[in-house]
Design an enzyme around this catalytic site. Structure first.
Site, short mmCIF file in Angstrom:
data_model
loop_
_atom_site.label_atom_id
_atom_site.label_comp_id
_atom_site.label_asym_id
_atom_site.label_seq_id
_atom_site.Cartn_x
_atom_site.Cartn_y
_atom_site.Cartn_z
N HIS A 379 54.24 3.31 -7.60
CA HIS A 379 54.04 1.91 -8.02
C HIS A 379 52.72 1.77 -8.78
CE1 HIS A 379 54.36 -2.56 -7.20
NE2 HIS A 379 53.07 -2.45 -7.48
N GLU A 380 51.64 2.31 -8.21
CA GLU A 380 50.33 2.16 -8.85
C GLU A 380 50.24 2.98 -10.13
OE1 GLU A 380 48.89 -0.22 -7.68
OE2 GLU A 380 49.68 -0.32 -5.65
N HIS A 383 51.86 1.15 -12.99
CA HIS A 383 50.99 0.10 -13.54
C HIS A 383 50.06 0.61 -14.62
CE1 HIS A 383 52.02 -3.46 -11.38
NE2 HIS A 383 51.64 -3.03 -10.19
N GLU A 402 54.31 -6.83 -11.48
CA GLU A 402 54.56 -6.30 -10.14
C GLU A 402 56.04 -5.99 -9.90
OE1 GLU A 402 52.30 -5.25 -8.44
OE2 GLU A 402 50.52 -6.31 -9.11
#
Length: 934
Positions: A379-380, A383, A402
């Site tokens: 997820h990070e 980003h 998000e």
């Protein structure tokens, strides 16, 4: 070489005696008597001289009169969440001195701005900054004193000029000190084993607590960063250091490479006696010809615990980079483990910060712990492209940032390591988000931002889980290749810039050329709630026809308006083995024709399981579906089970039908399907109208799931050799359900025997449940051991397990002592929040917890943050009565502004209590088990 700002290097001309007015401090920082300004400025001036940043000047010691505050010709409205466009930042130069052994830090900041129209002041952001000097340098090189006035408590500030300035490029200069934040926002301190550290968390609007800035995501600029640290401390930020200088006292001044354009919320700092561990280099790939240095950062002595995270990062990173087809932009990647961090991860560009509980996992940790970390890590990393390289233009579009990372992360983990079983994470979490989305007080995905509380509530499961579910539904409708092409188009159009959701929709439209698809997305992001899709079929001579009607879903007791309809992608399949057909439902009532002449015995609605809606079917249609349910794909099983639960919760179908479905799925191979009913079954137990109903339901559930455990085993066996990860995940949840929710005496006794055995260790996946059972059965001696562990251990994962076990204590006296641990100084703030959030796990303690909250609110305010105060409402759903709802409303409404999420937090807490009361008072069929007579 870093770009040099105009008028830089002229620190000697900074006017240290500029009068700064209107600084607001929180009450805890106010001093009982006013102190003269001159000695504080004298100390600061001497410090700057000794540091070689300012030469001594005789006129700097003379007090000067306060200039009158500039007045506008007309009354000006103070901006709230969006600053005026009068000034726009072009570049920052941050020079911070950070010593975690002190209570505050200092800064000298330059901001190059473009002034777009004549003005005698500008608005920007700064909160609780003790401003010693402020000046503006004109394009002509003129240095003018400026005033600084924090106007609002959340950090809107006015910088006044001595006269109106024409449009031009200006340099703003500030010298200030600021306290380390007492909560976990901004720049804050943590201590462990006598050593002090500083970490940052700037999302959403906490950068303003660390330096004066334009604290909105639309303002992306490069940063030149210099950090001065004491001897023995390391410093980490978004880029690598390019120069190091010694400073008096043995410290170091580190100058870092300029950043690419970033918004304020994506900067990061970590300072202290840190372990910095070099990881495996991420090799060149595709269009990226340079390798990426990878490092792990942890507290002193914890560096070895980064080994697993560093070892898995290159493979996961390269899989992510290949998906985007765009080279990674930030030159290096640091993974930082923060010991006290209320978020689980933060995607700062090139410098991702994680909570220790998530980052410091080990290769032999539970499958669940490693799986959870990999999804978070992905997820990070996602980003770094979607969010960092291309940033939302405003907080109203943070949902796309998000939601996209939440959608892509499990997809990439599954592509890289399919044995971690993350393929259905998005669909499963979207189904879980439907509870929140079923509230009348829910919000739209695309939420207008009017207050800072609106920004806080944007980071909830509507954004993350519903948003990801909607993206998954769209990808399923148009296909993975088309969706990926649209993503790449969107990113390439806005590299190093900002974009809106409408920009993404434009890329999607340019790729797919289907305006109805964009209409569907718009309907989902702009309408609150879950669609309730009534569906049936008929077979006239012309062929199979699907009949649909839609309205907003609402559970029993809800007052939500139902008059709404979505443009809704729908996939159906005639029979369990038929061909899937997808179509778009565009009207409140619609008949859709399929090119099939044979009339099926059953129609599979929501084929693929990715549709974000709940189904409303006749009882006969449900019975036919239950007959084929075990043979359907796992994603469809999950979606149908949740839709059936929704119908039970709305009072439209009997509880017995849901129990039949749950039992039918108890023996399916997929762990997530087999365990999906457990939270709902716990709800049914807690909401049973009478003790006899509860006892009958408990017996039924024991009879249904004991044979499943006999097949899976309390310890590893045959199934583990065939499917180790799937079996471990199922065992984890199955043992917890039987031992903690159903209180199976046999399972509890066997589990305690395993926990006490001196020659063997229980399987890692059931250890947490074993600790909880021990806490319930052994009482004070075991509880004291857990408390001693919390006092002495620095292992974040062990501490989290101890807190989970303490939240399962059943003895009322011990439960009261556990609650009071919130005030223990040896508990970290994020652990305080964990303890509070878990107070509803034993529902019998909720009334006592509610009384404790009311009696201790003054102490809770002093102990925690706005996140802590917001978390206080979460366990209260278990109060489950209209009277309690009124009491909670009356208590929390006056203090709503102090809670994270503001008034919406109160609205949702109260509504959940009322819905629980309505469920408990529901119709008689709700209490039946299969085969029980009415």
């Amino acid at each position: 070489m870093p770009e040099v700002l105009a008028a830089s290097g002229r620190c000697a001309r900074w006017n240290v005696t500029v009068i700064v007015r209107g600084i607001r401090r929180p009450p805890s920082q106010e001093t009982p008597t006013a102190l003269p300004t001159l000695p504080r400025l004298t100390v600061l001036f001497l410090a700057l001289v000794l540091a070689g940043l300012l030469p001594p000047r005789a006129d700097a010691w003379a007090a000067k009169p306060k200039p009158p505050k500039a007045q506008a010709d007309t009354e000006e409205v103070v901006p709230t969440v969006r600053l005026p466009d009068t000034a726009r930042p072009l570049r920052y130069r941050l020079n911070l001195t950070i010593d975690p052994d002190q209570t505050e830090y200092s800064g000298q900041v330059e901001i190059k701005i473009a002034l777009s129209k004549a003005a005698d002041h500008i608005w920007l952001n700064g909160r609780d900054l003790d401003m010693a000097s402020a000046e503006v340098v004109t394009a002509a090189g003129e240095h003018l004193p400026a005033t600084w006035d924090q106007v609002t408590p959340d950090g809107v500030a006015r910088m006044g000029f001595p006269r109106s300035l024409a449009p031009q490029t200006l340099i703003l200069r500030f010298t200030y000190t600021a306290p380390f934040d007492p909560s976990l926002d901004g720049l804050y301190r943590v201590s462990e084993k006598g050593l002090n550290y500083a970490f940052s968390q700037f999302e959403a609007i906490s950068a303003r607590q660390a330096w004066p800035c334009f604290d909105e995501p639309r303002f992306k600029t490069p940063y030149d960063i210099t950090l001065t640290v004491k001897a023995g401390d390391e410093a980490v930020t978004n880029t690598l250091p390019v120069r190091e200088e010694a400073v008096p006292g043995g410290g170091r001044r580190l100058t870092f490479a300029p950043t690419r354009p970033l918004p304020t919320y994506l900067l990061a700092f970590a300072v202290g006696p840190l372990d910095i561990v070099k990881g495996p280099t991420i090799p060149p790939s595709g269009a990226r010809r340079r390798p990426i240095p990878l490092r792990g950062v942890a507290l002193h002595g914890k560096g070895p615990r980064l080994a697993y995270a560093l070892s898995v990062t290159p493979g996961l990173f390269l899989t992510m980079e290949r998906y985007f087809g765009i080279p990674y932009a930030y030159g290096k990647l640091d993974l930082i483990a923060a010991p006290d961090f209320d978020a689980v991860g933060m995607e700062n560009a090139g410098t991702i910060i994680y909570s220790e509980q998530r980052l410091l996992v080990k290769a032999d940790d539970t499958v669940d712990a490693r799986r959870r970390f990999l999804v978070l890590h992905a997820h990070e990393i996602a980003h770094q492209w979607f969010g960092d390289l291309v940033t939302p233009a405003g907080w109203e579009d943070i949902w796309l940032n998000e939601a996209f990372a939440s959608w892509l992360a499990p997809k990439v983990v599954d592509a890289w390591q399919p044995r971690m079983l993350t393929a259905r994470v998005v669909e499963q979490e979207a189904l879980e988000a439907m509870d929140l989305d079923s509230l009348a007080s829910t919000r739209t995905i695309h939420q207008p931002i009017a207050t800072t509380s609106d920004i806080e509530t944007a980071f909830d499961n509507i954004t993350y889980r519903k948003g990801a579910g909607v993206l998954s539904m769209v990808e399923g409708y148009i296909g993975p290749d088309a969706f990926r092409k649209a993503v790449a188009t969107h990113l390439r159009r806005h590299i190093d810039g900002v974009a809106t959701a409408q920009d993404f929709f434009g890329a999607l439209a340019d790729t797919e050329h289907d305006p109805v698809l964009v209409d569907s997305l718009r309907s989902y992001i702009n309408l609150p709630g879950v669609p309730r899709l009534s569906l049936g079929w008929t077979c006239p001579r012309t062929g199979l026809q699907v009949l649909t009607a839609q309205r907003r879903y609402r559970p029993l007791g809800s007052e939500a308006a139902t008059a709404a309809h979505w443009t809704l992608p729908l996939c159906v399949r005639p029979g369990a083995a038929g061909a899937t057909t997808c179509m778009m439902v565009t009207a409140a009532r619609q008949t859709l024709s399929l090119s099939q002449s044979a009339c099926p015995a059953v129609l599979i609605p929501n084929a693929t399981g990715s549709g974000y809606f709940r189904l409303s079917l006749t009882t006969e249609h449900w019975r036919r579906l239950l007959a084929v349910l075990p043979r359907l794909p796992a994603a469809e099983q999950l979606a149908l089970l949740e839709s059936l639960w929704g119908e039970v919760a709305a009072g439209h179908q009997p509880q017995s039908l849901y129990l039949t479905a749950a039992v039918n799925l108890a023996t399916v191979p997929a762990w997530d399907v087999a365990s999906a009913p457990f939270p709902r079954l716990k709800q049914l137990l807690e909401q049973a109208p009478t003790d006899s109903d509860r006892a009958a339901l408990r017996l039924f559930l024991l009879q249904a799931w004991r044979p499943v455990l006999a097949r899976v085993g309390l310890t590893p066996g045959k199934l583990d050799r065939v499917a180790p990860e799937n079996t471990a995940l199922l065992r984890d949840r199955l043992v917890a359900f039987l031992a903690l929710e159903l209180r199976d005496e046999d399972v509890r006794a066997r589990l305690m025997a395993l926990m006490r055995a001196s020659d063997t260790q229980p399987p890692a996946e059931i250890r947490a449940t074993g600790m909880a059972v021990m806490a319930q059965e052994l009482g004070r001696p075991y509880i004291n051991g857990l408390v001693d562990q919390l006092r002495s251990s620095t292992d974040a994962e062990e501490r989290e397990m101890a807190l989970d076990a303490l939240n399962r204590v059943t003895d009322p006296t011990l439960a009261a002592e556990v609650r009071d641990m919130v005030f223990a100084p040896w508990l970290k703030l994020n652990e305080v929040n964990m303890l509070i959030r878990g107070q509803g796990r034993e529902s019998s303690h909720v009334p006592a917890y509610w009384a404790w909250v009311q009696a201790n609110m003054a102490h809770l305010r002093a102990r925690g943050s706005s996140a802590t105060l917001g978390a206080l409402t979460l366990p209260l759903e278990g109060l489950c009565s209209a009277t309690a709802a009124d009491q909670v409303e009356g208590f929390f409404r006056p203090m709503a502004a102090e809670l994270e999420g503001g008034g919406r937090t109160v609205d949702q807490a109260v509504e959940r209590i009322r819905l629980c009361a309505a469920q408990r008072a529901g119709p008689p069929p709700q209490t039946q088990t299969p085969g029980q007579k009415q």
